[in-house]
Design a protein around this motif. Structure first.
Motif, PDB file in Angstrom:
ATOM      1  N   GLN A  21      15.699 -13.063 -33.851  1.00 51.56           N
ATOM      2  CA  GLN A  21      15.762 -11.867 -33.014  1.00 51.56           C
ATOM      3  C   GLN A  21      14.834 -11.930 -31.799  1.00 51.56           C
ATOM      4  O   GLN A  21      15.182 -11.481 -30.722  1.00 51.56           O
ATOM      5  N   LYS A  22      13.654 -12.483 -31.988  1.00 50.67           N
ATOM      6  CA  LYS A  22      12.641 -12.453 -30.927  1.00 50.67           C
ATOM      7  C   LYS A  22      13.018 -13.383 -29.782  1.00 50.67           C
ATOM      8  O   LYS A  22      13.233 -14.565 -29.977  1.00 50.67           O
ATOM      9  N   MET A  23      13.069 -12.827 -28.585  1.00 46.87           N
ATOM     10  CA  MET A  23      13.392 -13.597 -27.382  1.00 46.87           C
ATOM     11  C   MET A  23      12.101 -14.003 -26.669  1.00 46.87           C
ATOM     12  O   MET A  23      11.095 -13.288 -26.719  1.00 46.87           O
ATOM     13  N   HIS A  24      12.170 -15.141 -25.987  1.00 40.52           N
ATOM     14  CA  HIS A  24      11.035 -15.664 -25.238  1.00 40.52           C
ATOM     15  C   HIS A  24      11.506 -16.083 -23.849  1.00 40.52           C
ATOM     16  O   HIS A  24      12.673 -16.448 -23.665  1.00 40.52           O
ATOM     17  N   VAL A  25      10.589 -16.099 -22.905  1.00 42.33           N
ATOM     18  CA  VAL A  25      10.883 -16.571 -21.558  1.00 42.33           C
ATOM     19  C   VAL A  25      10.132 -17.875 -21.335  1.00 42.33           C
ATOM     20  O   VAL A  25       8.931 -17.971 -21.600  1.00 42.33           O
ATOM     21  N   VAL A  26      10.854 -18.880 -20.858  1.00 42.62           N
ATOM     22  CA  VAL A  26      10.226 -20.150 -20.486  1.00 42.62           C
ATOM     23  C   VAL A  26       9.508 -19.918 -19.167  1.00 42.62           C
ATOM     24  O   VAL A  26      10.128 -19.553 -18.173  1.00 42.62           O
ATOM     25  N   VAL A  29       7.901 -25.394 -16.776  1.00 42.89           N
ATOM     26  CA  VAL A  29       8.602 -26.603 -17.214  1.00 42.89           C
ATOM     27  C   VAL A  29       8.156 -27.787 -16.360  1.00 42.89           C
ATOM     28  O   VAL A  29       7.611 -27.611 -15.267  1.00 42.89           O
ATOM     29  N   SER A  30       8.429 -28.983 -16.852  1.00 42.54           N
ATOM     30  CA  SER A  30       8.141 -30.198 -16.079  1.00 42.54           C
ATOM     31  C   SER A  30       9.135 -30.310 -14.923  1.00 42.54           C
ATOM     32  O   SER A  30      10.167 -29.626 -14.905  1.00 42.54           O
ATOM     33  N   ASP A  31       8.827 -31.191 -13.981  1.00 44.39           N
ATOM     34  CA  ASP A  31       9.702 -31.379 -12.824  1.00 44.39           C
ATOM     35  C   ASP A  31      11.111 -31.822 -13.214  1.00 44.39           C
ATOM     36  O   ASP A  31      12.085 -31.445 -12.572  1.00 44.39           O
ATOM     37  N   ASP A  32      11.228 -32.622 -14.285  1.00 52.31           N
ATOM     38  CA  ASP A  32      12.557 -33.081 -14.704  1.00 52.31           C
ATOM     39  C   ASP A  32      13.275 -32.067 -15.595  1.00 52.31           C
ATOM     40  O   ASP A  32      14.400 -32.296 -16.015  1.00 52.31           O
ATOM     41  N   LYS A  33      12.623 -30.949 -15.896  1.00 50.27           N
ATOM     42  CA  LYS A  33      13.183 -29.838 -16.675  1.00 50.27           C
ATOM     43  C   LYS A  33      13.534 -30.218 -18.105  1.00 50.27           C
ATOM     44  O   LYS A  33      14.327 -29.568 -18.761  1.00 50.27           O
ATOM     45  N   ILE A  39       5.742 -21.143 -22.842  1.00 49.82           N
ATOM     46  CA  ILE A  39       6.673 -20.088 -23.237  1.00 49.82           C
ATOM     47  C   ILE A  39       5.847 -18.799 -23.256  1.00 49.82           C
ATOM     48  O   ILE A  39       4.781 -18.755 -23.862  1.00 49.82           O
ATOM     49  N   ASP A  40       6.329 -17.784 -22.572  1.00 47.04           N
ATOM     50  CA  ASP A  40       5.611 -16.505 -22.498  1.00 47.04           C
ATOM     51  C   ASP A  40       4.163 -16.705 -22.007  1.00 47.04           C
ATOM     52  O   ASP A  40       3.225 -16.077 -22.508  1.00 47.04           O
ATOM     53  N   ASN A  41       3.983 -17.618 -21.051  1.00 50.10           N
ATOM     54  CA  ASN A  41       2.673 -17.919 -20.448  1.00 50.10           C
ATOM     55  C   ASN A  41       1.658 -18.475 -21.440  1.00 50.10           C
ATOM     56  O   ASN A  41       0.460 -18.357 -21.231  1.00 50.10           O
ATOM     57  N   ARG A  42       2.143 -19.091 -22.519  1.00 53.30           N
ATOM     58  CA  ARG A  42       1.282 -19.737 -23.513  1.00 53.30           C
ATOM     59  C   ARG A  42       1.794 -21.144 -23.762  1.00 53.30           C
ATOM     60  O   ARG A  42       2.955 -21.444 -23.481  1.00 53.30           O
ATOM     61  N   LYS A  43       0.971 -22.008 -24.314  1.00 54.17           N
ATOM     62  CA  LYS A  43       1.402 -23.361 -24.648  1.00 54.17           C
ATOM     63  C   LYS A  43       2.643 -23.279 -25.539  1.00 54.17           C
ATOM     64  O   LYS A  43       2.647 -22.553 -26.545  1.00 54.17           O
ATOM     65  N   ALA A  44       3.675 -24.015 -25.185  1.00 55.68           N
ATOM     66  CA  ALA A  44       4.963 -23.929 -25.875  1.00 55.68           C
ATOM     67  C   ALA A  44       4.839 -24.197 -27.379  1.00 55.68           C
ATOM     68  O   ALA A  44       5.407 -23.469 -28.197  1.00 55.68           O
ATOM     69  N   MET A  45       4.106 -25.226 -27.746  1.00 52.18           N
ATOM     70  CA  MET A  45       3.984 -25.579 -29.155  1.00 52.18           C
ATOM     71  C   MET A  45       3.241 -24.503 -29.939  1.00 52.18           C
ATOM     72  O   MET A  45       3.565 -24.252 -31.109  1.00 52.18           O
ATOM     73  N   LYS A  98      12.779 -22.901 -15.706  1.00 51.79           N
ATOM     74  CA  LYS A  98      11.816 -21.804 -15.680  1.00 51.79           C
ATOM     75  C   LYS A  98      12.607 -20.500 -15.657  1.00 51.79           C
ATOM     76  O   LYS A  98      13.632 -20.394 -14.978  1.00 51.79           O
ATOM     77  N   ASN A  99      12.151 -19.532 -16.423  1.00 47.58           N
ATOM     78  CA  ASN A  99      12.763 -18.202 -16.568  1.00 47.58           C
ATOM     79  C   ASN A  99      13.990 -18.184 -17.476  1.00 47.58           C
ATOM     80  O   ASN A  99      14.620 -17.140 -17.617  1.00 47.58           O
TER      81      ASN A  99
END
Length: 192
Positions: A21-26, A29-33, A39-45, A98-99
């Protein structure tokens, strides 16, 4: 491009994962995407581990059981995880921008029953002449690891009336999206 002179072709995609259910915003991202840095302005992992309960020692289990899900309108597209990185970023097999709106996933508890219901539901009211399927390599490796490959192949062969041809790919195309850890198949029928 595929076509049929005697009937219809039904294209289906199947993934074994249900979105959480919980949505997140990227947010970075790296240049190659191909690497999600934040994610949500925090480290993705960190976000991934926190929501799914993995530790650094167990996180690799998430590759097969909890891939990322890209949300586009009402559609869900799996983005397979390539690696968890030392800088706490997550690399994927699918471009992530991104986004982009994403969520994490859980594998269907009875995914074998889900597969059987899905393929039988897509073929039961049709006179099936054959099925051509493309399974992602990660999906194949998961099935192989749990000793399900033969049963899966037999199911498709039976639903295709003995005319199933399948290949393994490293990413599938469905409509205008590249997807991972999924199966895309063309069901050829006599019905028009």
């Amino acid at each position: 491009m595929i076509g049929s002179k005697i009937g219809k072709i039904k294209i289906i995609k199947e993934n074994l994962f249900r979105p959480r259910q919980k949505m997140h915003v990227v947010t970075k991202v790296s240049d190659d995407k191909r690497t999600i840095i934040e994610i949500d302005n925090r480290k993705a992992m960190d976000v991934y581990q926190e929501e799914l309960g993995y530790t650094d020692a167990t996180i690799e289990e998430g590759v097969f059981r909890n891939p990322l899900n890209l949300v586009v309108g009402n559609e869900n597209y799996i983005a397979a995880i390539f690696s968890f990185n030392k800088d706490r970023s997550i690399s994927t097999f699918k471009n992530i921008m991104k986004n982009d709106l994403i969520c994490f996933t859980d594998i269907e508890e009875d995914f074998k029953g889900f597969i059987e219901n899905n393929i039988r539901g897509a073929t039961q009211k049709e006179t099936v002449e054959g099925i051509f399927s493309i399974n992602c390599i990660l999906r194949y490796l998961f099935f192989d690891n749990i000793k399900y490959t033969s049963s899966y192949s037999e199911l498709l062969h039976k639903c295709a009336n003995g005319n199933h041809f399948g290949i393994i790919g490293d990413g599938e195309q469905y409509i205008e999206q590249h997807i991972n850890q999924s199966m895309v198949c063309a069901i050829f029928t006599k019905n028009r």
